[in-house]
Enzyme design. Structure first.
Site, mmCIF file in Angstrom:
data_model
loop_
_atom_site.group_PDB
_atom_site.id
_atom_site.type_symbol
_atom_site.label_atom_id
_atom_site.label_comp_id
_atom_site.label_asym_id
_atom_site.label_seq_id
_atom_site.Cartn_x
_atom_site.Cartn_y
_atom_site.Cartn_z
ATOM 1 N N ARG A 63 -53.770 3.961 -43.882
ATOM 2 C CA ARG A 63 -55.103 3.861 -44.498
ATOM 3 C C ARG A 63 -56.001 2.918 -43.701
ATOM 4 O O ARG A 63 -57.203 3.141 -43.564
ATOM 5 C CB ARG A 63 -54.943 3.378 -45.941
ATOM 6 C CG ARG A 63 -56.240 3.254 -46.726
ATOM 7 C CD ARG A 63 -55.943 3.019 -48.203
ATOM 8 N NE ARG A 63 -57.123 2.570 -48.928
ATOM 9 C CZ ARG A 63 -57.219 1.429 -49.590
ATOM 10 N NH1 ARG A 63 -56.180 0.594 -49.633
ATOM 11 N NH2 ARG A 63 -58.316 1.100 -50.231
ATOM 12 N N HIS A 67 -59.704 3.686 -42.340
ATOM 13 C CA HIS A 67 -60.851 2.849 -42.688
ATOM 14 C C HIS A 67 -61.490 2.230 -41.445
ATOM 15 O O HIS A 67 -62.705 2.011 -41.411
ATOM 16 C CB HIS A 67 -60.439 1.759 -43.673
ATOM 17 C CG HIS A 67 -60.299 2.250 -45.075
ATOM 18 N ND1 HIS A 67 -60.556 1.455 -46.177
ATOM 19 C CD2 HIS A 67 -59.944 3.463 -45.572
ATOM 20 C CE1 HIS A 67 -60.365 2.167 -47.285
ATOM 21 N NE2 HIS A 67 -59.974 3.382 -46.927
ATOM 22 N N ASP A 68 -60.684 1.948 -40.450
ATOM 23 C CA ASP A 68 -61.228 1.425 -39.205
ATOM 24 C C ASP A 68 -62.090 2.474 -38.509
ATOM 25 O O ASP A 68 -63.225 2.200 -38.110
ATOM 26 C CB ASP A 68 -60.091 0.994 -38.271
ATOM 27 C CG ASP A 68 -60.600 0.401 -36.970
ATOM 28 O OD1 ASP A 68 -61.542 -0.413 -37.024
ATOM 29 O OD2 ASP A 68 -60.063 0.748 -35.901
ATOM 30 N N ASP A 75 -62.415 0.947 -33.541
ATOM 31 C CA ASP A 75 -62.608 -0.208 -32.663
ATOM 32 C C ASP A 75 -61.905 -1.468 -33.152
ATOM 33 O O ASP A 75 -62.162 -2.567 -32.650
ATOM 34 C CB ASP A 75 -64.102 -0.507 -32.498
ATOM 35 C CG ASP A 75 -64.774 -0.935 -33.809
ATOM 36 O OD1 ASP A 75 -64.134 -0.804 -34.880
ATOM 37 O OD2 ASP A 75 -65.935 -1.391 -33.766
ATOM 38 N N SER A 77 -62.349 -3.040 -35.844
ATOM 39 C CA SER A 77 -63.231 -3.964 -36.562
ATOM 40 C C SER A 77 -62.735 -4.296 -37.960
ATOM 41 O O SER A 77 -63.084 -5.343 -38.515
ATOM 42 C CB SER A 77 -64.659 -3.405 -36.632
ATOM 43 O OG SER A 77 -64.690 -2.125 -37.225
ATOM 44 N N ASN A 95 -61.816 -2.520 -49.401
ATOM 45 C CA ASN A 95 -60.694 -2.875 -48.527
ATOM 46 C C ASN A 95 -59.810 -3.991 -49.071
ATOM 47 O O ASN A 95 -58.816 -4.363 -48.432
ATOM 48 C CB ASN A 95 -61.217 -3.295 -47.144
ATOM 49 C CG ASN A 95 -61.643 -2.111 -46.302
ATOM 50 O OD1 ASN A 95 -61.098 -1.014 -46.427
ATOM 51 N ND2 ASN A 95 -62.622 -2.318 -45.431
ATOM 52 N N HIS A 192 -52.359 11.287 -48.725
ATOM 53 C CA HIS A 192 -52.126 10.791 -50.081
ATOM 54 C C HIS A 192 -50.749 11.167 -50.608
ATOM 55 O O HIS A 192 -50.420 10.860 -51.752
ATOM 56 C CB HIS A 192 -53.205 11.322 -51.032
ATOM 57 C CG HIS A 192 -54.532 10.666 -50.853
ATOM 58 N ND1 HIS A 192 -55.644 10.998 -51.595
ATOM 59 C CD2 HIS A 192 -54.945 9.679 -50.007
ATOM 60 C CE1 HIS A 192 -56.663 10.246 -51.210
ATOM 61 N NE2 HIS A 192 -56.265 9.448 -50.260
ATOM 62 N N ASP A 236 -48.225 10.200 -55.079
ATOM 63 C CA ASP A 236 -47.366 11.384 -55.170
ATOM 64 C C ASP A 236 -46.079 10.953 -55.856
ATOM 65 O O ASP A 236 -45.129 10.522 -55.204
ATOM 66 C CB ASP A 236 -47.078 11.935 -53.772
ATOM 67 C CG ASP A 236 -46.165 13.153 -53.791
ATOM 68 O OD1 ASP A 236 -45.756 13.585 -54.886
ATOM 69 O OD2 ASP A 236 -45.862 13.680 -52.707
#
Length: 316
Positions: A63, A67-68, A75, A77, A95, A192, A236
């Site tokens: 994840r 999200h990055d 990058d 971040s 986050n 997921h 799941d």
């Protein structure tokens, strides 16, 4: 060593994705073969150690990579710490449930000891996500590398990240804006199949009448998520630590945990795609490998555009 048919298909799909994005001239498989030949092995070993201590944290690393990439591109971040003058991405509300940053620290320390200033945090994160997928039983895919690390991380930029309440149209528009197709979105949603979710991300579906949610499943979830609680549940429940295609089978039974899951059955075309992934485990594995490699090309920094951070938590 000879490749099996499945590995050849994955390699072909990855090559086609890279060619389509024009990224093959920038990133490449085996990027660290000379500069740090042990890089991928070091990442793999450290991820495996971490998963022995905390078997669920691999889902966080996966994840974290997502999200990055969706915020400012892939990058690294998301790994940067906040300062007195700036609230970074990792401290944005969406986050706050991410775990595993200390694992990235441990891997980076090992990489710096082996090859100082060579392996970027962005590449490290892409490798760690792949190794997490493999640990849970997913197919091994080759990760093109050569990303540089960004020097900006802002809480406000995370508003682009998809919420669990998005519908099919909103999700499709978001993924297309990142150079990904609706099919990529449906395939990447299969992540997921591992990990957990906090109750507050879906309780509206439990206590308001939601005809798209199987009521037997809803009843079980209400026991785990009483009003006012913020417990966690497996996304799941049948195989929470197996990277399989049961996620799609659950959708066909109206057992998608989030609105953003169940919405994948909104049209005949997307339902057909879900059915194909639900019926063929190897198909899901191949398509996921190709889709996540494609995702890993979003907004990359190469050459002098970025840096190789010595510490993933702060810019050099």
């Amino acid at each position: 060593m000879a490749w099996g048919r499945g590995e050849m298909l994955v390699a072909l799909a990855v090559a086609l994705c890279l060619s389509a994005l024009g990224a093959d001239a920038q990133l490449k498989v085996g990027y660290y073969s000379y500069g740090c030949p042990a890089a991928e092995l070091i990442v793999k070993e450290e991820v495996e150690k971490a998963l022995i201590d905390d078997p669920g944290v691999g889902a966080d690393l996966l994840r974290m990579h997502f999200h990055d990439c969706f915020v400012r591109g892939c990058d690294g971040s998301v790994l940067i710490d906040s300062t007195e003058d700036n609230t970074a991405e990792k401290d944005a509300q969406i986050n706050l449930t991410l775990e595993g940053f200390e694992i990235i620290d441990a891997i980076k320390e090992k990489l710096e000891a082996a090859c100082k200033g060579v392996v970027s945090c962005a590449d490290l994160l892409a490798f760690a996500a792949r190794d997490s997928v493999v640990h849970y039983g997913g197919i091994h895919y080759r990760v093109p590398a050569g990303r540089k690390d960004g020097t900006v991380s802002k809480e406000g930029d995370t508003s682009i990240l998809p919420s669990p309440a998005l519908d099919l149209t909103e999700l499709t528009k978001l993924f297309i804006s990142k150079g990904l197709s609706q099919n990529d979105m449906i395939t990447l949603s299969g992540a997921h199949t591992v990990g957990i979710a906090h109750c507050d991300a879906f309780t509206d579906r439990l206590y308001d009448t939601d005809e798209t949610l199987d009521q037997k499943y809803a009843k079980a979830l209400r026991k785990q998520c009483p009003p006012g609680s913020n417990n966690t549940v497996s996304m799941d429940p049948k195989s929470p630590r197996r990277f399989d295609n049961h996620y799609y089978r659950s959708l066909l039974k109206n057992r998608g945990l989030f609105i953003s899951d169940q919405t994948l059955l909104s049209t005949q075309g997307t339902t057909t795609q879900v059915k194909r992934l639900a019926s063929n485990y190897k198909r899901f594995q191949r398509k996921f490998a190709a889709a996540i490699v494609k995702m890993g090309e979003i907004g990359i920094l190469t050459g002098s555009e970025g840096e190789v951070r010595a510490n993933c938590r702060k810019i050099n």
